[in-house]
Design a protein around this motif. Structure first.
Motif: not given
Length: 204
Positions: A191-201
């Motif tokens: 989740p930490f990596l995902r939060d900073h790599l994917l654009p916000p929904e």
């Protein structure tokens, strides 16, 4: 998953999970002289946690070079991934954590990660990998994950410096090898990596 070669003249081979993804995490394995490879279960746990929308480039180091060449291997992998992805993160376990920290701190590197997470980072294993000092030169968000019962490496100085700088520090009830904890590793790091790599929904 596909197998790829990383340019740089050191014979680095990598497994590329979900190569079609727009975001990629480069994963640095543990110490190659103690059996560390790109198939390490902790690296695979992080890759699994990034599915289905973030790729993971898990690489093997080239010929042993006391940390110098291994750091170059990570930087070359970052550059290779950066040419193919919109956003690139970096992860490392144990020796690979020190490699990842130092690679992320290199201002002269071709590519810099957008986010960094490391597991069981040693304060110092070789003269060429100063994980504590590296934290002072890293600009991206950082997560440090340690095992509370880890007495294999000296992770305390890294965790303390990271906390002083306001980075995320997570402690898991585990030893250095995180036996039986792969699921929890994925739940903590993913989740930490995902939060900073994917654009916000987008919201309507």
């Amino acid at each position: 998953m596909t197998t790829v070669g990383i340019p740089g003249g050191r014979g680095v081979t990598a497994s590329f999970d979900r190569p079609e993804s727009a975001s990629v995490v480069v994963a640095c394995p543990p110490h190659p002289q103690y059996g560390g490879t790109r198939s390490d279960s902790r690296l695979e746990a992080v890759s699994d946690a990034l599915a289905p929308d973030i790729g993971c480039l898990r690489f093997d180091y080239g010929t042993w070079d006391e940390g110098r060449g291994e750091r170059v291997d990570a930087e070359n992998a970052l550059a290779w991934a950066g040419e193919r992805a919109d956003a690139v993160g970096l992860f490392g376990y144990s020796f690979g954590a020190a490699v990842a920290l130092c690679a992320a701190a290199d201002r002269d590197a071709v590519a810099e990660p957008s986010v960094l997470s490391v597991l069981a980072p040693p304060a110092g294993l070789t003269d060429h990998l100063d994980a504590v000092a590296a934290l002072d030169a890293i600009d991206c968000p950082v997560q440090i994950v340690v095992g509370e019962r880890d007495d294999t490496v000296d992770w305390g100085p890294v965790a303390d410096r990271a906390a002083e700088q306001g980075h995320a520090v997570e402690r898991l009830p585990a030893d250095h090898h995180f036996v039986g904890q792969c699921g929890r590793i994925g739940q903590t790091v993913g989740p930490f990596l995902r939060d900073h790599l994917l654009p916000p929904e987008s919201t309507v």
